[in-house]
Design a protein around this motif. Sequence first.
Motif, PDB file in Angstrom:
ATOM      1  N   LYS A 190     -95.711 -83.657 -66.440  1.00 17.57           N
ATOM      2  CA  LYS A 190     -95.744 -83.443 -64.992  1.00 17.57           C
ATOM      3  C   LYS A 190     -95.765 -84.784 -64.243  1.00 17.57           C
ATOM      4  O   LYS A 190     -95.062 -84.969 -63.243  1.00 17.57           O
ATOM      5  N   LEU A 191     -96.571 -85.722 -64.718  1.00 23.97           N
ATOM      6  CA  LEU A 191     -96.655 -87.027 -64.073  1.00 23.97           C
ATOM      7  C   LEU A 191     -95.312 -87.751 -64.094  1.00 23.97           C
ATOM      8  O   LEU A 191     -94.866 -88.317 -63.086  1.00 23.97           O
ATOM      9  N   ILE A 192     -94.661 -87.752 -65.246  1.00 22.37           N
ATOM     10  CA  ILE A 192     -93.377 -88.435 -65.375  1.00 22.37           C
ATOM     11  C   ILE A 192     -92.311 -87.757 -64.529  1.00 22.37           C
ATOM     12  O   ILE A 192     -91.523 -88.414 -63.836  1.00 22.37           O
ATOM     13  N   ASP A 193     -92.286 -86.429 -64.569  1.00 22.57           N
ATOM     14  CA  ASP A 193     -91.292 -85.677 -63.810  1.00 22.57           C
ATOM     15  C   ASP A 193     -91.425 -85.950 -62.310  1.00 22.57           C
ATOM     16  O   ASP A 193     -90.430 -86.233 -61.618  1.00 22.57           O
ATOM     17  N   THR A 194     -92.648 -85.917 -61.812  1.00 24.18           N
ATOM     18  CA  THR A 194     -92.874 -86.143 -60.383  1.00 24.18           C
ATOM     19  C   THR A 194     -92.521 -87.581 -59.999  1.00 24.18           C
ATOM     20  O   THR A 194     -91.891 -87.829 -58.967  1.00 24.18           O
ATOM     21  N   ALA A 195     -92.934 -88.535 -60.831  1.00 23.95           N
ATOM     22  CA  ALA A 195     -92.646 -89.945 -60.551  1.00 23.95           C
ATOM     23  C   ALA A 195     -91.141 -90.208 -60.540  1.00 23.95           C
ATOM     24  O   ALA A 195     -90.643 -90.983 -59.713  1.00 23.95           O
ATOM     25  N   PHE A 196     -90.427 -89.585 -61.466  1.00 27.00           N
ATOM     26  CA  PHE A 196     -88.979 -89.802 -61.546  1.00 27.00           C
ATOM     27  C   PHE A 196     -88.282 -89.347 -60.271  1.00 27.00           C
ATOM     28  O   PHE A 196     -87.477 -90.091 -59.685  1.00 27.00           O
ATOM     29  N   TRP A 197     -88.571 -88.140 -59.820  1.00 26.20           N
ATOM     30  CA  TRP A 197     -87.884 -87.624 -58.631  1.00 26.20           C
ATOM     31  C   TRP A 197     -88.308 -88.385 -57.378  1.00 26.20           C
ATOM     32  O   TRP A 197     -87.503 -88.582 -56.462  1.00 26.20           O
ATOM     33  N   ALA A 198     -89.543 -88.861 -57.357  1.00 33.36           N
ATOM     34  CA  ALA A 198     -89.964 -89.699 -56.234  1.00 33.36           C
ATOM     35  C   ALA A 198     -89.206 -91.024 -56.230  1.00 33.36           C
ATOM     36  O   ALA A 198     -88.857 -91.561 -55.164  1.00 33.36           O
ATOM     37  N   SER A 199     -88.932 -91.556 -57.418  1.00 28.41           N
ATOM     38  CA  SER A 199     -88.257 -92.861 -57.526  1.00 28.41           C
ATOM     39  C   SER A 199     -86.858 -92.848 -56.941  1.00 28.41           C
ATOM     40  O   SER A 199     -86.318 -93.892 -56.565  1.00 28.41           O
ATOM     41  N   LEU A 200     -86.243 -91.671 -56.857  1.00 33.11           N
ATOM     42  CA  LEU A 200     -84.876 -91.550 -56.344  1.00 33.11           C
ATOM     43  C   LEU A 200     -84.850 -91.417 -54.826  1.00 33.11           C
ATOM     44  O   LEU A 200     -83.763 -91.407 -54.226  1.00 33.11           O
ATOM     45  N   GLN A 201     -86.036 -91.297 -54.210  1.00 35.90           N
ATOM     46  CA  GLN A 201     -86.115 -91.156 -52.759  1.00 35.90           C
ATOM     47  C   GLN A 201     -86.205 -92.536 -52.097  1.00 35.90           C
ATOM     48  O   GLN A 201     -86.474 -93.543 -52.747  1.00 35.90           O
ATOM     49  N   ARG A 202     -86.004 -92.563 -50.818  1.00 39.28           N
ATOM     50  CA  ARG A 202     -86.191 -93.779 -50.022  1.00 39.28           C
ATOM     51  C   ARG A 202     -87.068 -93.447 -48.816  1.00 39.28           C
ATOM     52  O   ARG A 202     -86.963 -92.365 -48.247  1.00 39.28           O
ATOM     53  N   GLU A 203     -87.902 -94.394 -48.460  1.00 40.32           N
ATOM     54  CA  GLU A 203     -88.755 -94.241 -47.298  1.00 40.32           C
ATOM     55  C   GLU A 203     -88.319 -95.259 -46.254  1.00 40.32           C
ATOM     56  O   GLU A 203     -88.467 -96.468 -46.448  1.00 40.32           O
ATOM     57  N   MET A 209    -100.795 -75.459 -65.593  1.00 39.49           N
ATOM     58  CA  MET A 209     -99.965 -75.947 -64.490  1.00 39.49           C
ATOM     59  C   MET A 209     -98.690 -75.126 -64.404  1.00 39.49           C
ATOM     60  O   MET A 209     -98.040 -74.863 -65.409  1.00 39.49           O
ATOM     61  N   THR A 210     -98.361 -74.730 -63.190  1.00 36.12           N
ATOM     62  CA  THR A 210     -97.190 -73.891 -62.987  1.00 36.12           C
ATOM     63  C   THR A 210     -95.933 -74.710 -62.716  1.00 36.12           C
ATOM     64  O   THR A 210     -94.852 -74.154 -62.589  1.00 36.12           O
ATOM     65  N   HIS A 211     -96.085 -76.027 -62.626  1.00 35.09           N
ATOM     66  CA  HIS A 211     -94.955 -76.904 -62.331  1.00 35.09           C
ATOM     67  C   HIS A 211     -93.870 -76.760 -63.392  1.00 35.09           C
ATOM     68  O   HIS A 211     -94.142 -76.754 -64.585  1.00 35.09           O
ATOM     69  N   LYS A 212     -92.623 -76.639 -62.943  1.00 34.54           N
ATOM     70  CA  LYS A 212     -91.493 -76.558 -63.849  1.00 34.54           C
ATOM     71  C   LYS A 212     -90.799 -77.910 -63.905  1.00 34.54           C
ATOM     72  O   LYS A 212     -90.324 -78.427 -62.896  1.00 34.54           O
ATOM     73  N   THR A 213     -90.733 -78.502 -65.097  1.00 29.60           N
ATOM     74  CA  THR A 213     -90.141 -79.827 -65.266  1.00 29.60           C
ATOM     75  C   THR A 213     -88.622 -79.744 -65.207  1.00 29.60           C
ATOM     76  O   THR A 213     -88.010 -78.920 -65.884  1.00 29.60           O
ATOM     77  N   THR A 214     -88.025 -80.604 -64.413  1.00 34.09           N
ATOM     78  CA  THR A 214     -86.559 -80.627 -64.308  1.00 34.09           C
ATOM     79  C   THR A 214     -85.964 -81.950 -64.795  1.00 34.09           C
ATOM     80  O   THR A 214     -84.749 -82.069 -64.893  1.00 34.09           O
ATOM     81  N   TYR A 215     -86.813 -82.952 -65.054  1.00 30.13           N
ATOM     82  CA  TYR A 215     -86.347 -84.214 -65.632  1.00 30.13           C
ATOM     83  C   TYR A 215     -86.510 -84.104 -67.147  1.00 30.13           C
ATOM     84  O   TYR A 215     -87.618 -84.146 -67.679  1.00 30.13           O
ATOM     85  N   GLN A 216     -85.397 -83.927 -67.835  1.00 35.01           N
ATOM     86  CA  GLN A 216     -85.431 -83.596 -69.258  1.00 35.01           C
ATOM     87  C   GLN A 216     -86.138 -84.654 -70.102  1.00 35.01           C
ATOM     88  O   GLN A 216     -86.823 -84.327 -71.074  1.00 35.01           O
ATOM     89  N   ALA A 217     -85.991 -85.929 -69.741  1.00 32.75           N
ATOM     90  CA  ALA A 217     -86.623 -86.989 -70.529  1.00 32.75           C
ATOM     91  C   ALA A 217     -88.135 -86.842 -70.552  1.00 32.75           C
ATOM     92  O   ALA A 217     -88.791 -87.206 -71.533  1.00 32.75           O
ATOM     93  N   ALA A 218     -88.718 -86.292 -69.489  1.00 31.49           N
ATOM     94  CA  ALA A 218     -90.164 -86.084 -69.445  1.00 31.49           C
ATOM     95  C   ALA A 218     -90.609 -85.132 -70.546  1.00 31.49           C
ATOM     96  O   ALA A 218     -91.637 -85.346 -71.205  1.00 31.49           O
ATOM     97  N   GLN A 219     -89.843 -84.078 -70.755  1.00 33.23           N
ATOM     98  CA  GLN A 219     -90.147 -83.142 -71.828  1.00 33.23           C
ATOM     99  C   GLN A 219     -89.961 -83.784 -73.199  1.00 33.23           C
ATOM    100  O   GLN A 219     -90.747 -83.548 -74.123  1.00 33.23           O
ATOM    101  N   THR A 220     -88.939 -84.625 -73.300  1.00 38.78           N
ATOM    102  CA  THR A 220     -88.615 -85.237 -74.592  1.00 38.78           C
ATOM    103  C   THR A 220     -89.717 -86.171 -75.083  1.00 38.78           C
ATOM    104  O   THR A 220     -90.036 -86.199 -76.274  1.00 38.78           O
ATOM    105  N   VAL A 221     -90.307 -86.951 -74.169  1.00 41.74           N
ATOM    106  CA  VAL A 221     -91.243 -88.001 -74.582  1.00 41.74           C
ATOM    107  C   VAL A 221     -92.704 -87.583 -74.553  1.00 41.74           C
ATOM    108  O   VAL A 221     -93.558 -88.262 -75.119  1.00 41.74           O
ATOM    109  N   ALA A 222     -93.035 -86.490 -73.892  1.00 42.19           N
ATOM    110  CA  ALA A 222     -94.437 -86.143 -73.625  1.00 42.19           C
ATOM    111  C   ALA A 222     -95.281 -86.051 -74.891  1.00 42.19           C
ATOM    112  O   ALA A 222     -96.393 -86.599 -74.958  1.00 42.19           O
TER     113      ALA A 222
END
Length: 379
Positions: A47-60, A1-14
Amino acid sequence: MTHKTTYQAAQTVAQTIEQHFVSHLSAARSASDKTLAPAPTARQIEKLIDTAFWASLQREEGHIIKISLAFLPPDLADQPVLFQQRLPLKPAILTKLAPGVERPGIHTGVWQEDGELYIWGTTRAIPSLSFVVDVSEPGLLVIKHRRLEGFGKYANVAVLQGDQIKFIDEKSVIIEDCPGILTSLLDFNTPLKDIAANVLVQLAVSMRAHKRGGSLLIVPSGTDNWQRSIIKPMLYAITNSVTGLAQLVAHEEEEKANGTWFEALKREVDALAGLTAIDGATIITNNYNLLAFGAKIGRATGSKPVDELLLTEPIVGNEEKQVHPAQIGGTRHLSVAQFVHDQRDALGLVASQDGRFTIFSWTQHRQMVHAHLIDTLLL
């Protein structure tokens, strides 16, 4: 996977989460021939945690995002809803999808092919020990899995809130005088087949869900000693105490044969838990008969005020403390702590409006009230 994680906690717990699933799936496969979920790798978890985290900060359209992601191939889901086209696993996609899949029990299915994670559809049924990332509120993620068989509350593995990381400590289950409800929540390898503990778990979840705060006292049946700790008169004392919940539990096998037992159980649990939103304590017996609600707790005659209790939380690294009851909450916590101190064969459940949840029990070993903070287990 080429995705770059930007939510540090995702890297910490994986890595730790990967080891949890590998260990539990290995133990489950050696003890059962049932279909189990695949184990996610640390990179997939990240990747799953990172994507979920950034989605959680959005509003629809002004609404916060709530969504549950389950890692499994579509062929392991029971009667899934399959999209004609795969969707990329990206925060923007989850944000748009969330309003249609936010209801409890709906999982958005995620799988990987050629090194890339994608969304394949939705499902209500997933295999035991499936890896799930639940977005509860902005910045709050719960890592959990479906229990082995059993029903009801999933087993929480870790809770991530911003830069705060809490791993559930399974070893907390071995503490002296551990209440059955807590033992059931912490024993990841055991299905919630103990109906008594499971019903209390469902009541706790429902009490927390109404967000009004509340107190539930569970006392032994066949005795009225608990009345020594209640201020008279009781405005909402009950004469015909047998509830629909008590009848369902007493006739579990018969009701299950009818095929509607689980739905009926949830309905009765929510009805009883709803009473805890009324000011005062709701009181039931240990076989779920309703005695009173809106009851005012008082110190029993001759009893001493509670000036210290044991405080623990089933989180890795947490240390027990001996504190004054006022340090963990307000009047509701103080009164329930006093009730359990005076009625030592009783159990007290307290939900705060902010979502915190505490079990009060008497520890014979330590000869004091024990407050168990368990809101991380109920998310």
